[in-house]
Design a protein around this motif. Structure first.
Motif, PDB file in Angstrom:
ATOM      1  N   GLY A 209       0.791  -1.077  -0.133  1.00  0.00           N
ATOM      2  CA  GLY A 209       0.019  -0.155  -0.088  1.00  0.00           C
ATOM      3  C   GLY A 209       0.970   1.426   0.006  1.00  0.00           C
ATOM      4  N   PHE A 210       0.392   2.515  -0.322  1.00  0.00           N
ATOM      5  CA  PHE A 210       0.969   3.743  -0.387  1.00  0.00           C
ATOM      6  C   PHE A 210       1.499   4.382   0.837  1.00  0.00           C
ATOM      7  CE2 PHE A 210      -1.491   3.794  -4.363  1.00  0.00           C
ATOM      8  CZ  PHE A 210      -0.500   4.348  -5.197  1.00  0.00           C
ATOM      9  N   THR A 211       1.054   3.749   2.149  1.00  0.00           N
ATOM     10  CA  THR A 211       1.568   4.590   3.297  1.00  0.00           C
ATOM     11  C   THR A 211       2.484   3.523   4.015  1.00  0.00           C
ATOM     12  OG1 THR A 211      -0.498   3.326   4.414  1.00  0.00           O
ATOM     13  CG2 THR A 211      -0.770   5.504   3.628  1.00  0.00           C
ATOM     14  N   HIS A 212       2.872   2.470   3.543  1.00  0.00           N
ATOM     15  CA  HIS A 212       3.976   1.784   4.259  1.00  0.00           C
ATOM     16  C   HIS A 212       5.440   2.425   3.814  1.00  0.00           C
ATOM     17  CE1 HIS A 212       6.239  -2.026   5.649  1.00  0.00           C
ATOM     18  NE2 HIS A 212       5.051  -2.518   6.029  1.00  0.00           N
ATOM     19  N   TYR A 213       6.185   2.079   4.996  1.00  0.00           N
ATOM     20  CA  TYR A 213       7.626   2.570   4.986  1.00  0.00           C
ATOM     21  C   TYR A 213       8.511   1.903   3.789  1.00  0.00           C
ATOM     22  CZ  TYR A 213       9.658  -1.657   7.224  1.00  0.00           C
ATOM     23  OH  TYR A 213       9.955  -2.903   7.627  1.00  0.00           O
ATOM     24  N   MET A 214       8.211   0.650   3.388  1.00  0.00           N
ATOM     25  CA  MET A 214       8.718  -0.033   2.163  1.00  0.00           C
ATOM     26  C   MET A 214       8.385   0.610   0.935  1.00  0.00           C
ATOM     27  SD  MET A 214      10.804  -2.291   3.378  1.00  0.00           S
ATOM     28  CE  MET A 214      11.030  -3.506   1.781  1.00  0.00           C
ATOM     29  N   VAL A 215       7.341   1.562   1.043  1.00  0.00           N
ATOM     30  CA  VAL A 215       6.937   2.122  -0.144  1.00  0.00           C
ATOM     31  C   VAL A 215       7.535   3.699  -0.116  1.00  0.00           C
ATOM     32  CG1 VAL A 215       5.219   3.069  -1.554  1.00  0.00           C
ATOM     33  CG2 VAL A 215       5.027   0.941  -0.657  1.00  0.00           C
ATOM     34  N   ILE A 216       7.335   4.195   1.078  1.00  0.00           N
ATOM     35  CA  ILE A 216       7.487   5.853   1.269  1.00  0.00           C
ATOM     36  C   ILE A 216       9.144   5.779   1.141  1.00  0.00           C
ATOM     37  CG2 ILE A 216       7.558   7.693   2.533  1.00  0.00           C
ATOM     38  CD1 ILE A 216       4.642   6.916   3.576  1.00  0.00           C
ATOM     39  N   LEU A 217       9.981   5.058   2.066  1.00  0.00           N
ATOM     40  CA  LEU A 217      11.377   5.391   2.243  1.00  0.00           C
ATOM     41  C   LEU A 217      12.162   5.274   1.010  1.00  0.00           C
ATOM     42  CD1 LEU A 217      13.423   6.086   4.338  1.00  0.00           C
ATOM     43  CD2 LEU A 217      13.755   3.601   4.832  1.00  0.00           C
ATOM     44  N   PRO A 218      12.205   4.274   0.255  1.00  0.00           N
ATOM     45  CA  PRO A 218      12.584   3.995  -1.081  1.00  0.00           C
ATOM     46  C   PRO A 218      12.414   5.180  -1.957  1.00  0.00           C
ATOM     47  CG  PRO A 218      11.795   1.845  -0.463  1.00  0.00           C
ATOM     48  CD  PRO A 218      11.123   2.851   0.302  1.00  0.00           C
ATOM     49  N   ILE A 219      11.400   5.638  -2.150  1.00  0.00           N
ATOM     50  CA  ILE A 219      10.843   6.836  -2.904  1.00  0.00           C
ATOM     51  C   ILE A 219      11.566   8.119  -2.651  1.00  0.00           C
ATOM     52  CG2 ILE A 219       9.163   8.335  -3.777  1.00  0.00           C
ATOM     53  CD1 ILE A 219       7.277   5.744  -3.970  1.00  0.00           C
ATOM     54  N   ILE A 220      11.703   8.301  -1.109  1.00  0.00           N
ATOM     55  CA  ILE A 220      12.271   9.487  -0.564  1.00  0.00           C
ATOM     56  C   ILE A 220      13.814   9.344  -0.794  1.00  0.00           C
ATOM     57  CG2 ILE A 220      12.937  10.578   1.377  1.00  0.00           C
ATOM     58  CD1 ILE A 220      10.252  10.104   2.662  1.00  0.00           C
ATOM     59  N   ILE A 221      14.479   8.049  -0.622  1.00  0.00           N
ATOM     60  CA  ILE A 221      15.736   8.008  -1.123  1.00  0.00           C
ATOM     61  C   ILE A 221      16.230   8.211  -2.565  1.00  0.00           C
ATOM     62  CG2 ILE A 221      17.761   6.322  -1.030  1.00  0.00           C
ATOM     63  CD1 ILE A 221      16.517   5.208   1.497  1.00  0.00           C
ATOM     64  N   GLY A 222      15.232   7.717  -3.358  1.00  0.00           N
ATOM     65  CA  GLY A 222      15.479   7.909  -4.800  1.00  0.00           C
ATOM     66  C   GLY A 222      15.233   9.148  -5.140  1.00  0.00           C
ATOM     67  N   ILE A 223      14.297  10.126  -4.797  1.00  0.00           N
ATOM     68  CA  ILE A 223      13.987  11.439  -5.227  1.00  0.00           C
ATOM     69  C   ILE A 223      15.466  12.104  -4.500  1.00  0.00           C
ATOM     70  CG2 ILE A 223      12.809  13.403  -4.754  1.00  0.00           C
ATOM     71  CD1 ILE A 223      10.195  11.613  -4.614  1.00  0.00           C
ATOM     72  N   ILE A 224      15.653  12.025  -3.315  1.00  0.00           N
ATOM     73  CA  ILE A 224      17.024  12.869  -2.770  1.00  0.00           C
ATOM     74  C   ILE A 224      18.238  12.659  -3.589  1.00  0.00           C
ATOM     75  CG2 ILE A 224      18.349  13.262  -0.870  1.00  0.00           C
ATOM     76  CD1 ILE A 224      15.906  12.603   0.898  1.00  0.00           C
ATOM     77  N   THR A 225      18.535  11.388  -3.784  1.00  0.00           N
ATOM     78  CA  THR A 225      19.494  10.930  -4.584  1.00  0.00           C
ATOM     79  C   THR A 225      19.691  11.676  -6.076  1.00  0.00           C
ATOM     80  OG1 THR A 225      19.383   8.755  -3.491  1.00  0.00           O
ATOM     81  CG2 THR A 225      20.868   8.902  -5.380  1.00  0.00           C
ATOM     82  N   LEU A 226      18.479  11.495  -6.710  1.00  0.00           N
ATOM     83  CA  LEU A 226      18.485  12.297  -8.041  1.00  0.00           C
ATOM     84  C   LEU A 226      18.552  13.526  -8.038  1.00  0.00           C
ATOM     85  CD1 LEU A 226      15.435  10.121  -9.702  1.00  0.00           C
ATOM     86  CD2 LEU A 226      17.752   9.943 -10.212  1.00  0.00           C
ATOM     87  N   ILE A 227      18.041  14.318  -7.053  1.00  0.00           N
ATOM     88  CA  ILE A 227      18.460  15.625  -6.804  1.00  0.00           C
ATOM     89  C   ILE A 227      19.936  16.141  -6.866  1.00  0.00           C
ATOM     90  CG2 ILE A 227      18.352  17.720  -5.289  1.00  0.00           C
ATOM     91  CD1 ILE A 227      15.295  16.719  -4.606  1.00  0.00           C
ATOM     92  N   LEU A 228      20.513  15.125  -5.961  1.00  0.00           N
ATOM     93  CA  LEU A 228      21.914  15.261  -5.951  1.00  0.00           C
ATOM     94  C   LEU A 228      22.759  14.851  -7.112  1.00  0.00           C
ATOM     95  CD1 LEU A 228      22.741  13.478  -2.413  1.00  0.00           C
ATOM     96  CD2 LEU A 228      22.561  15.982  -2.969  1.00  0.00           C
ATOM     97  N   PHE A 229      22.206  14.021  -7.912  1.00  0.00           N
ATOM     98  CA  PHE A 229      22.645  13.467  -9.216  1.00  0.00           C
ATOM     99  C   PHE A 229      22.770  14.845 -10.058  1.00  0.00           C
ATOM    100  CE2 PHE A 229      21.692  12.464 -13.659  1.00  0.00           C
ATOM    101  CZ  PHE A 229      22.770  11.588 -13.970  1.00  0.00           C
ATOM    102  N   VAL A 230      21.494  15.678 -10.155  1.00  0.00           N
ATOM    103  CA  VAL A 230      21.069  16.909 -11.043  1.00  0.00           C
ATOM    104  C   VAL A 230      22.148  17.675 -10.786  1.00  0.00           C
ATOM    105  CG1 VAL A 230      19.441  18.477 -11.536  1.00  0.00           C
ATOM    106  CG2 VAL A 230      18.895  15.858 -11.659  1.00  0.00           C
ATOM    107  N   LYS A 231      22.316  18.139  -9.589  1.00  0.00           N
ATOM    108  CA  LYS A 231      23.231  19.204  -9.045  1.00  0.00           C
ATOM    109  C   LYS A 231      24.572  18.799  -9.433  1.00  0.00           C
ATOM    110  CE  LYS A 231      20.357  21.312  -5.216  1.00  0.00           C
ATOM    111  NZ  LYS A 231      20.561  21.435  -3.717  1.00  0.00           N
ATOM    112  N   ARG A 232      25.073  17.668  -9.203  1.00  0.00           N
ATOM    113  CA  ARG A 232      26.241  17.090  -9.670  1.00  0.00           C
ATOM    114  C   ARG A 232      26.718  17.288 -11.039  1.00  0.00           C
ATOM    115  NH1 ARG A 232      30.594  14.955  -7.232  1.00  0.00           N
ATOM    116  NH2 ARG A 232      32.179  13.891  -8.597  1.00  0.00           N
ATOM    117  N   GLN A 233      25.615  17.195 -11.944  1.00  0.00           N
ATOM    118  CA  GLN A 233      25.900  17.261 -13.376  1.00  0.00           C
ATOM    119  C   GLN A 233      26.139  18.642 -13.932  1.00  0.00           C
ATOM    120  OE1 GLN A 233      26.300  14.335 -14.903  1.00  0.00           O
ATOM    121  NE2 GLN A 233      25.948  13.763 -12.650  1.00  0.00           N
TER     122      GLN A 233
END
Length: 339
Positions: A209-233
């Motif tokens: 489901g949408f509210t479980h930490y196994m859903v929310i946590l990977p998405i948050i980590i993914g978004i933060i990492t991609l933001i760092l990726f964009v800034k690094r480029q």
């Protein structure tokens, strides 16, 4: 030769979807787990594409052709002999590496070798070939799976890859220029973590489901990492992928449209065979036959779309595409076993 190789690896992308129900049965796994044989392929292709700038500059055409097909061949062999879903996914990852290398490189090669005034013609022809390959592959794949089993799909890829490798010895020339282009390893790691996190999070929705930490946590980590990726480029002199083109608002909006619609299309490609075979209890042949008309329309609108754009403008074409997609997706919400 490169276009033939692209067609082969492109077929491998979605052909497994008609066999997901069989994977669930053979390996005793859930639909969420089985679809990783498809999702992992897309994830790896997505990660490999940013590397295309480095690969195309660092290695010759012949090296790229043979390396991508050899690793695709190795993945196909592993898939054929897989005894568990994990082993199958490993094979699919290797197949995807071959796909992620050769698919974007063909476009780069066309732009390098074809005169600019002929770009539109050759890129259009290449796009048409790439559109036709998975449609025909998925349709024939349904018959192969029903009659011989899902493993025979990978025997086809194995034999085809070997034939292309032999032909490549005679027809692929090693005459493309190379340079000492640097690879930023931190960017590679960030892109892998970002893409994997977002895909893992959304994949887990079916189980948690949408509210479980196994859903929310990977998405948050993914978004933060991609933001760092964009800034690094933006800080690198020779970035892994040049994102400055997204400053063009027309390109940015078009890219967002494509990402959303392509995500929906791939979701349906994975879900519909599971529904038709696992819930409505139809055969793989039936499933492939149902998907065929949509695939043929994709081919047709690869030709019609640009013509409409020239005639009425890109904005109207985008709106029309979205409206038609919404109607189609809304209709799928009411599917039952008797649909």
């Amino acid at each position: 030769m490169f276009i033939l190789a692209s067609s082969l690896v492109c077929i491998a992308q979605s052909i497994i979807t008609t066999g997901l129900v069989y994977l669930m049965s053979d390996f005793s796994v859930s639909s969420t787990q089985a679809q990783w044989s498809y999702s992992a392929f897309l994830l790896v292709v997505g990660v490999m594409i940013p590397l295309s700038a480095f690969i195309s500059r660092r290695f010759s055409a012949k090296s790229i052709f043979f390396f991508s097909l050899i690793i695709f061949l190795l993945g196909s062999i592993i898939c054929y002999f897989s005894t568990s879903l994990v082993v199958l996914i490993i094979g699919r990852v290797l197949q995807a590496i071959g796909n992620g290398i050769i698919m974007p490189y063909v476009q780069i090669l066309l732009l390098r070798t074809i005169p600019e005034e002929k770009w539109q013609t050759y890129m259009g022809a290449y796009g048409l070939v790439i559109a036709i390959a998975p449609v025909i592959g998925s349709f024939l794949g349904g018959f192969v799976i029903s009659l011989y089993g899902w493993r025979e799909l990978f025997s086809f890829f194995t034999i085809s890859a070997i034939i292309l490798l032999v032909l490549g010895v005679f027809f692929v020339k090693d005459n493309t220029p190379t340079e000492d282009y640097p690879l930023d390893y931190a960017s590679v790691v960030l892109s892998i973590i970002g893409c994997a996190g977002i895909m893992l999070g959304f994949t887990n929705v079916a189980d948690y489901g949408f509210t479980h930490y196994m859903v929310i946590l990977p998405i948050i980590i993914g978004i933060i990492t991609l933001i760092l990726f964009v800034k690094r480029q933006s800080k690198l002199e020779k970035p892994l992928i040049n994102l400055s083109i997204l400053k063009n608002k027309y390109f940015l909006v078009g890219t967002i449209f494509i990402c959303i619609l392509f995500a929906c299309l791939n979701g349906c490609t994975g879900l519909l065979p599971i529904f038709m075979q696992g819930i409505a209890y139809n055969s793989a042949i039936f499933s492939a036959s149902v998907l065929l008309p949509g695939g043929l329309l994709i081919i047709a609108f690869n030709i019609i779309g640009p013509l409409l754009t020239n005639r009425i403008g890109i904005k109207k074409v985008l709106i029309m595409g979205c409206v038609i997609s919404i109607i189609g997706f809304a209709a799928m919400m009411f599917y039952t076993q008797d649909s």
